[in-house]
Design an enzyme around this catalytic site. Structure first.
Site, PDB file in Angstrom:
ATOM      1  N   TYR A 174     -12.589  -2.783  -2.913  1.00 51.91           N
ATOM      2  CA  TYR A 174     -13.100  -2.785  -1.542  1.00 51.91           C
ATOM      3  C   TYR A 174     -14.633  -2.699  -1.511  1.00 51.91           C
ATOM      4  O   TYR A 174     -15.203  -2.080  -0.613  1.00 51.91           O
ATOM      5  CB  TYR A 174     -12.501  -1.615  -0.755  1.00 51.91           C
ATOM      6  CG  TYR A 174     -11.075  -1.853  -0.283  1.00 51.91           C
ATOM      7  CD1 TYR A 174     -10.712  -3.039   0.353  1.00 51.91           C
ATOM      8  CD2 TYR A 174     -10.088  -0.878  -0.440  1.00 51.91           C
ATOM      9  CE1 TYR A 174      -9.408  -3.249   0.797  1.00 51.91           C
ATOM     10  CE2 TYR A 174      -8.785  -1.084   0.010  1.00 51.91           C
ATOM     11  CZ  TYR A 174      -8.453  -2.275   0.623  1.00 51.91           C
ATOM     12  OH  TYR A 174      -7.167  -2.486   1.078  1.00 51.91           O
TER      13      TYR A 174
ATOM     14  N   LYS B 201       0.838  -1.203   0.000  1.00 54.76           N
ATOM     15  CA  LYS B 201       0.000   0.000   0.000  1.00 54.76           C
ATOM     16  C   LYS B 201       0.880   1.263   0.000  1.00 54.76           C
ATOM     17  O   LYS B 201       2.092   1.171   0.214  1.00 54.76           O
ATOM     18  CB  LYS B 201      -0.913  -0.032   1.234  1.00 54.76           C
ATOM     19  CG  LYS B 201      -1.902  -1.212   1.211  1.00 54.76           C
ATOM     20  CD  LYS B 201      -2.762  -1.201   2.468  1.00 54.76           C
ATOM     21  CE  LYS B 201      -3.774  -2.336   2.473  1.00 54.76           C
ATOM     22  NZ  LYS B 201      -4.626  -2.318   3.683  1.00 54.76           N
TER      23      LYS B 201
ATOM     24  N   GLU C  85      -9.905 -10.353  -7.472  1.00 56.46           N
ATOM     25  CA  GLU C  85      -8.970  -9.231  -7.388  1.00 56.46           C
ATOM     26  C   GLU C  85      -7.913  -9.287  -8.494  1.00 56.46           C
ATOM     27  O   GLU C  85      -7.534  -8.261  -9.052  1.00 56.46           O
ATOM     28  CB  GLU C  85      -8.307  -9.220  -6.002  1.00 56.46           C
ATOM     29  CG  GLU C  85      -9.292  -8.854  -4.894  1.00 56.46           C
ATOM     30  CD  GLU C  85      -8.724  -9.045  -3.496  1.00 56.46           C
ATOM     31  OE1 GLU C  85      -7.538  -9.417  -3.367  1.00 56.46           O
ATOM     32  OE2 GLU C  85      -9.475  -8.826  -2.521  1.00 56.46           O
TER      33      GLU C  85
ATOM     34  N   HIS D 237      -1.706  -5.434   1.418  1.00 57.12           N
ATOM     35  CA  HIS D 237      -2.983  -6.134   1.195  1.00 57.12           C
ATOM     36  C   HIS D 237      -2.703  -7.568   0.755  1.00 57.12           C
ATOM     37  O   HIS D 237      -1.755  -7.820   0.019  1.00 57.12           O
ATOM     38  CB  HIS D 237      -3.789  -5.445   0.078  1.00 57.12           C
ATOM     39  CG  HIS D 237      -4.935  -6.279  -0.409  1.00 57.12           C
ATOM     40  ND1 HIS D 237      -6.144  -6.350   0.256  1.00 57.12           N
ATOM     41  CD2 HIS D 237      -5.037  -7.139  -1.461  1.00 57.12           C
ATOM     42  CE1 HIS D 237      -6.943  -7.191  -0.376  1.00 57.12           C
ATOM     43  NE2 HIS D 237      -6.291  -7.693  -1.429  1.00 57.12           N
TER      44      HIS D 237
ATOM     45  N   ASN E  59      -1.664  -0.192   7.417  1.00 54.50           N
ATOM     46  CA  ASN E  59      -1.162  -1.546   7.698  1.00 54.50           C
ATOM     47  C   ASN E  59      -0.338  -2.158   6.556  1.00 54.50           C
ATOM     48  O   ASN E  59      -0.208  -3.371   6.432  1.00 54.50           O
ATOM     49  CB  ASN E  59      -2.291  -2.474   8.163  1.00 54.50           C
ATOM     50  CG  ASN E  59      -3.380  -2.654   7.120  1.00 54.50           C
ATOM     51  OD1 ASN E  59      -3.244  -2.174   5.999  1.00 54.50           O
ATOM     52  ND2 ASN E  59      -4.439  -3.365   7.477  1.00 54.50           N
TER      53      ASN E  59
HETATM   54  P1  DAT Z   1      -7.683  -7.020   5.417  1.00 50.82           P
HETATM   55  O1  DAT Z   1      -6.868  -5.953   4.720  1.00 50.82           O
HETATM   56  O2  DAT Z   1      -6.894  -7.670   6.530  1.00 50.82           O
HETATM   57  O3  DAT Z   1      -8.257  -8.024   4.466  1.00 50.82           O
HETATM   58  P2  DAT Z   1     -10.308  -5.819   5.572  1.00 50.82           P
HETATM   59  O4  DAT Z   1     -10.563  -6.387   4.230  1.00 50.82           O
HETATM   60  O5  DAT Z   1     -11.331  -6.047   6.635  1.00 50.82           O
HETATM   61  O6  DAT Z   1      -8.902  -6.303   6.148  1.00 50.82           O
HETATM   62  O7  DAT Z   1     -10.129  -4.245   5.456  1.00 50.82           O
HETATM   63  C1  DAT Z   1      -9.442  -3.670   4.364  1.00 50.82           C
HETATM   64  C2  DAT Z   1      -8.594  -2.541   4.857  1.00 50.82           C
HETATM   65  O8  DAT Z   1      -9.420  -1.527   5.406  1.00 50.82           O
HETATM   66  C3  DAT Z   1      -7.633  -2.908   5.985  1.00 50.82           C
HETATM   67  O9  DAT Z   1      -6.459  -3.520   5.517  1.00 50.82           O
HETATM   68  C4  DAT Z   1      -7.371  -1.588   6.603  1.00 50.82           C
HETATM   69  C5  DAT Z   1      -8.719  -0.885   6.474  1.00 50.82           C
HETATM   70  N1  DAT Z   1      -9.495  -1.021   7.716  1.00 50.82           N
HETATM   71  C6  DAT Z   1     -10.125  -2.119   8.156  1.00 50.82           C
HETATM   72  N2  DAT Z   1     -10.723  -1.894   9.338  1.00 50.82           N
HETATM   73  C7  DAT Z   1     -10.470  -0.598   9.640  1.00 50.82           C
HETATM   74  C8  DAT Z   1     -10.795   0.255  10.716  1.00 50.82           C
HETATM   75  N3  DAT Z   1     -11.534  -0.162  11.754  1.00 50.82           N
HETATM   76  N4  DAT Z   1     -10.328   1.532  10.691  1.00 50.82           N
HETATM   77  C9  DAT Z   1      -9.592   1.980   9.651  1.00 50.82           C
HETATM   78  N5  DAT Z   1      -9.242   1.239   8.589  1.00 50.82           N
HETATM   79  C10 DAT Z   1      -9.676  -0.042   8.588  1.00 50.82           C
HETATM   80 MG    MG Z   2      -9.724  -7.856   3.007  1.00 49.71          MG
END
Ligand code: DAT
Ligand code: MG
Length: 201
Positions: free
Chosen positions: A100, A60, A177, A166, A163
């Site tokens: 997303y 990212k 994806e 991805h 974080n």
């Molecule tokens: P992942 O990336 O582990 O698959 P996800 O698909 O639930 O997790 O979410 C996508 C991204 O969105 C994640 O990497 C970071 C962001 N995200 C998720 N939960 C969040 C939160 N509570 N606050 C801010 N950003 C968040």
């Molecule tokens: Mg995800």
């Protein structure tokens, strides 16, 4: 039992040959779809994992800005996975909203979009047995405060909003994806010269 295993191997060999020859009859068909088709077959019909399974990994904007691209690629190479696609992109909001799509209703979605379009992303496709699930383990928990040391997020990040990386979360998600980010022609089917050291042919 031994006979059953030998029969299974022969069946797989025959199946793989058939797939390869049929594939050459359909040159326009996206190659990643073949990976998915084989994955389903292998999961249902054999205990052997699909060596052609593929997943999407993206560094990212925060990871690119912090010069972490090399270290993240290194981890996947070191594990033994094969890189079959790689590019750096300034991603559009349109593509991200498709990527997303499940998160559109989340309160953090607008800031996620803003952050993901704030700079270049390095997006990759990695291939290997069980690569989807293993990558998720290597990347670690979504929230870095929960991520184990030794995972990418556990080693390089402190907040869920930054974080670093991805990773697709399922076989179906990976296929969706990969098709979103890459054209079939941009993914290479290549033989790794030391593959025999990493897995049974
Ligand atoms: P992942 O990336 O582990 O698959 P996800 O698909 O639930 O997790 O979410 C996508 C991204 O969105 C994640 O990497 C970071 C962001 N995200 C998720 N939960 C969040 C939160 N509570 N606050 C801010 N950003 C968040
Ligand atoms: Mg995800």
């Amino acid at each position: 039992m031994l006979q059953l295993r030998v029969f299974n191997r022969l069946l797989q060999h025959f199946y793989w040959r058939t797939q390869e020859s049929t594939k050459s009859l359909l040159p326009g068909f996206p190659s990643q779809l073949w990976g998915g088709y084989r994955s389903t077959w292998h999961r249902n019909k054999s205990s052997l994992p699909d060596v052609r399974e593929r997943t999407l990994i993206a560094v990212k904007p925060d990871g690119v800005q912090r010069r972490l691209v090399g270290q993240i690629i290194h981890r996947f190479e070191q594990r033994g996975f094969k890189l079959v696609g790689l590019k750096m992109v300034q991603v559009s909001e349109d593509l991200l909203s498709q990527h997303y799509c499940e998160l559109r209703a989340k309160p953090f979605y607008p800031s996620l979009l803003h952050y993901m379009t704030s700079g270049p992303v390095v997006v990759m496709v990695w291939e290997g047995p069980n690569v989807v699930q293993t990558s998720r383990k290597m990347v670690g928990h979504t929230n870095p405060t929960e991520a184990q040391a030794g995972t990418v997020r556990g080693d390089f990040s402190v907040h869920v909003s930054r974080n670093v990386v991805h990773a697709s979360d399922s076989l179906e998600g990976a296929q969706r994806e990969i098709q979103l980010w890459f054209q079939g022609k941009d993914l290479l089917n290549w033989e790794c010269c030391d593959q025999g050291n990493m897995m049974e042919d």
